[in-house]
Design an enzyme around this catalytic site. Sequence first.
Site, mmCIF file in Angstrom:
data_model
loop_
_atom_site.group_PDB
_atom_site.id
_atom_site.type_symbol
_atom_site.label_atom_id
_atom_site.label_comp_id
_atom_site.label_asym_id
_atom_site.label_seq_id
_atom_site.Cartn_x
_atom_site.Cartn_y
_atom_site.Cartn_z
ATOM 1 C CG HIS A 1 -3.166 -13.657 7.511
ATOM 2 N ND1 HIS A 1 -2.094 -14.324 8.273
ATOM 3 C CD2 HIS A 1 -3.332 -14.511 6.502
ATOM 4 C CE1 HIS A 1 -1.709 -15.246 7.495
ATOM 5 N NE2 HIS A 1 -2.280 -15.578 6.460
ATOM 6 N NE ARG B 1 5.490 -9.945 2.967
ATOM 7 C CZ ARG B 1 6.379 -9.506 2.359
ATOM 8 N NH1 ARG B 1 5.917 -9.036 0.940
ATOM 9 N NH2 ARG B 1 7.698 -9.530 2.502
ATOM 10 N N PRO C 1 0.846 -1.393 -0.073
ATOM 11 C CG PRO C 1 -0.656 -1.612 1.860
ATOM 12 C CD PRO C 1 0.672 -1.888 1.179
ATOM 13 C CD GLU C 2 4.182 2.693 -2.332
ATOM 14 O OE1 GLU C 2 4.366 3.722 -1.498
ATOM 15 O OE2 GLU C 2 4.997 1.769 -2.449
#
Length: 270
Positions: free
Chosen positions: A91, A110, A2-3
Amino acid sequence: MPELPEVEVTRLGIQEQILGRQIVAVLVRDGRLRRPVNPDLAARLQGQTIHRLWRRGKYLLVDLDQGQLLLHLGMSGHLRVLPAETPARAHDHVDVLLDDGHCLRFHDPRRFGLLLWGEDWSTDPLLARLGPEPLGPNFDGCYLYRRSRGHQQAIKSFLMDAQQVVGVGNIYANESLFRAGIDPRRAAGRIALPRYERLARAVVEVLQEAIAEGGTTLRDFTRPDGKKGYFRLSLAVYGRDGEPCHACGAILRGIRIAGRSTVFCSNCQR
Ligand code: ZN
């Protein structure tokens, strides 16, 4: 990863659903993120009202009655607002339960993300050293020109340095430099002001287009299937090495600058 545009679209997608809501409970299924979530997170958040959701670089901040919640999506995180009874998937590490029967659910396979409560994050080293917002009033060609004097660093690395300006990730740096006609290898300190003015405009355009593109996928944030809303921004150079330049037909070159994949047109970018 994600930016800035993905983070901004996340903010736009969830803010209406969480602003003004009271937190009734917090469920931490697994708090082992980049930094462990506060052991007393539930006690800290319970009963607090959400007053503001804002973004600084790629960080999201939630202003509460007392203190702030700091969120970062890391490499693979995302946030959704769902009916609280929606079954958790793998997750789905944290649920912040709201007083309208929904929850803010943090998902991060992650685990490079962050979800931390603190009194005031603005003075924390994570945020204190960040450069200006590219979509804010303090970013323009003049700013880049002044900041870059004396820098021998490649302009692409300079542009991706969060201490100079936040949120210009690798894809957006490649695309902005192409639009501005600047060779990504050029020393930052040797670029003239008019070219920085073009570059600053290109950065703003590329980011705004990506945010607008993401706006069409906002509904995904409430979808229980968790489908992500990443952008289909039409990329002129990134990921296109060996293919012809859309502007001149020359073959685009792929190199690495500071270890990051860099694609440019040696004809259009000088
Ligand atoms: Zn070209």
